[in-house]
Design an enzyme around this catalytic site. Structure first.
Site, PDB file in Angstrom:
ATOM      1  N   HIS A 178       0.841  -1.201   0.000  1.00 34.48           N
ATOM      2  CA  HIS A 178       0.000   0.000   0.000  1.00 34.48           C
ATOM      3  C   HIS A 178       0.878   1.253   0.000  1.00 34.48           C
ATOM      4  O   HIS A 178       0.670   2.183  -0.795  1.00 34.48           O
ATOM      5  CB  HIS A 178      -0.892   0.023   1.247  1.00 34.48           C
ATOM      6  CG  HIS A 178      -1.986  -0.996   1.261  1.00 34.48           C
ATOM      7  ND1 HIS A 178      -1.772  -2.306   1.620  1.00 34.48           N
ATOM      8  CD2 HIS A 178      -3.311  -0.887   0.971  1.00 34.48           C
ATOM      9  CE1 HIS A 178      -2.920  -2.967   1.562  1.00 34.48           C
ATOM     10  NE2 HIS A 178      -3.869  -2.138   1.167  1.00 34.48           N
ATOM     11  N   HIS A 221      -0.266  -3.184   8.724  1.00 31.11           N
ATOM     12  CA  HIS A 221       1.192  -3.269   8.621  1.00 31.11           C
ATOM     13  C   HIS A 221       1.829  -2.775   9.905  1.00 31.11           C
ATOM     14  O   HIS A 221       1.289  -1.902  10.596  1.00 31.11           O
ATOM     15  CB  HIS A 221       1.705  -2.432   7.446  1.00 31.11           C
ATOM     16  CG  HIS A 221       1.510  -3.078   6.115  1.00 31.11           C
ATOM     17  ND1 HIS A 221       2.290  -4.122   5.677  1.00 31.11           N
ATOM     18  CD2 HIS A 221       0.604  -2.840   5.134  1.00 31.11           C
ATOM     19  CE1 HIS A 221       1.880  -4.495   4.469  1.00 31.11           C
ATOM     20  NE2 HIS A 221       0.865  -3.731   4.133  1.00 31.11           N
ATOM     21  N   ASP A 225       7.237  -1.902   8.383  1.00 30.16           N
ATOM     22  CA  ASP A 225       6.809  -2.181   7.005  1.00 30.16           C
ATOM     23  C   ASP A 225       6.632  -0.888   6.222  1.00 30.16           C
ATOM     24  O   ASP A 225       7.060  -0.770   5.063  1.00 30.16           O
ATOM     25  CB  ASP A 225       5.477  -2.940   6.991  1.00 30.16           C
ATOM     26  CG  ASP A 225       5.522  -4.249   7.746  1.00 30.16           C
ATOM     27  OD1 ASP A 225       6.624  -4.787   7.909  1.00 30.16           O
ATOM     28  OD2 ASP A 225       4.451  -4.722   8.151  1.00 30.16           O
TER      29      ASP A 225
END
Length: 319
Positions: A178, A221, A225
């Site tokens: 993302h 996440h 990350d």
């Protein structure tokens, strides 16, 4: 008598007054590379879902903010907005073929790195309720290629997005896909916007900031990350464009970046693009082609202009 230029530099079409070549075959090859990189991500997820643990790791932000399940939907929406802004730039940029080619290659490299990262280190999902959110893990006797293929097909159809109302495949964490999309969209829009529209770059930047926050507080996440995704995306983007902005082809070849294997591909992609920053200018897609079709005399004038440019190029090469 021909004039030989020994520094490795030769005039590009854009220097002679013509548009940069579209080179659709390069776009097609880069698009295939990106598709393979994306599919490799989803294949890795289909495999590691049955391997990763279910006990979440400690995270500094998790310890401060409780899980916000609603934030995942908002985060997905921010990814869509960022990607949409990048696509709009592709459509209206005068040199859209060059911008698209560069962007797809950068994203493909990042997704390849993400696949390698996921396969090397398996982080457990960070949700409070992992066993509720994640699908059941299968043991060795229950696993077969049909299950892997169905998971891969499902992820391919959904382009990596998962339905948060249903149980999910878990384990695609290090690093955040993302965030990758949001940050690269922000960087591309900011770099290729014409000067008069520079204020528009703040929109994808704001979307990215909101989206990254949502990824962490929803516990989709870990903080690491998102941090690694920002760092790697900015690094790959900067290295590619630093190479493009080297003044001459000879300097490109002799630079530190020129000795990196992947930049042999970049050199091929950029071989017909003049060194330095390309002109950032918007235009209505195919407007000139439509005008030429509707006005035969204009088409003839353009043909005469191109002939004149070709003649000028011939004069440069001969004495």
């Amino acid at each position: 008598m021909r004039i030989f230029i020994f520094d490795g530099y030769s005039p590009c079409p854009s220097q002679m007054g013509a548009d940069l070549p579209a080179e659709p075959h390069k776009i097609a090859i880069v698009a295939i590379f990106l598709a393979v990189a994306g599919i490799s991500n989803w294949a890795a997820l289909a495999y590691i879902h049955d391997i990763v643990g279910r006990e979440p790791l400690p995270d500094f932000i998790f310890s401060l903010i409780p899980q916000q399940a609603w934030a995942l939907r908002l985060g997905d929406l921010m990814v869509t907005f960022c990607a949409g802004s990048m696509i709009l730039l592709f459509i209206f940029h005068k040199h859209r073929a060059v911008v698209i080619r560069r962007s797809l290659f950068i994203i493909g490299v990042l997704y390849t790195l993400r696949t390698l990262s996921m396969m090397c280190t398996h982080l457990p999902p960070g949700y409070d309720d992992n066993n509720t959110r994640c699908r059941e893990q299968l043991n060795g006797t229950n696993i077969n290629w049909k299950i892997y293929f169905s998971r891969l097909l499902e992820q391919t159809i959904r382009v990596g997005f998962q339905d948060i109302e249903d149980k999910m495949l878990c384990g695609d964490l290090l690093f955040s896909g993302h965030t990758l999309v949001m940050v690269v969209s922000s960087l591309i829009v900011g770099y290729y916007l014409p000067e008069k529209y520079r204020y528009l770059r703040f929109f994808p930047q704001a979307f990215s900031a909101i989206g990254m926050t949502c990824m962490i507080v929803s516990r989709t996440h870990y903080t690491i990350d998102v941090f690694f995704a920002c760092l790697l995306t900015a690094g790959v983007f900067a290295l590619y464009h630093a190479f493009c902005e080297i003044d001459t082809y000879r300097e490109r070849k002799n630079s530190v970046l020129g000795n990196v294997v992947v930049f042999a591909v970049v050199q091929w992609l950029e071989e017909n693009v003049v060194p330095g920053r390309i002109e950032n200018k918007f235009e209505i897609p195919f407007y000139e082609k439509i005008r030429n079709c509707l006005d035969p005399t204009r088409r003839q004038r353009n043909a005469d202009s191109n002939l004149s440019n070709s003649s000028s190029a011939a004069v440069i090469e001969t004495v």
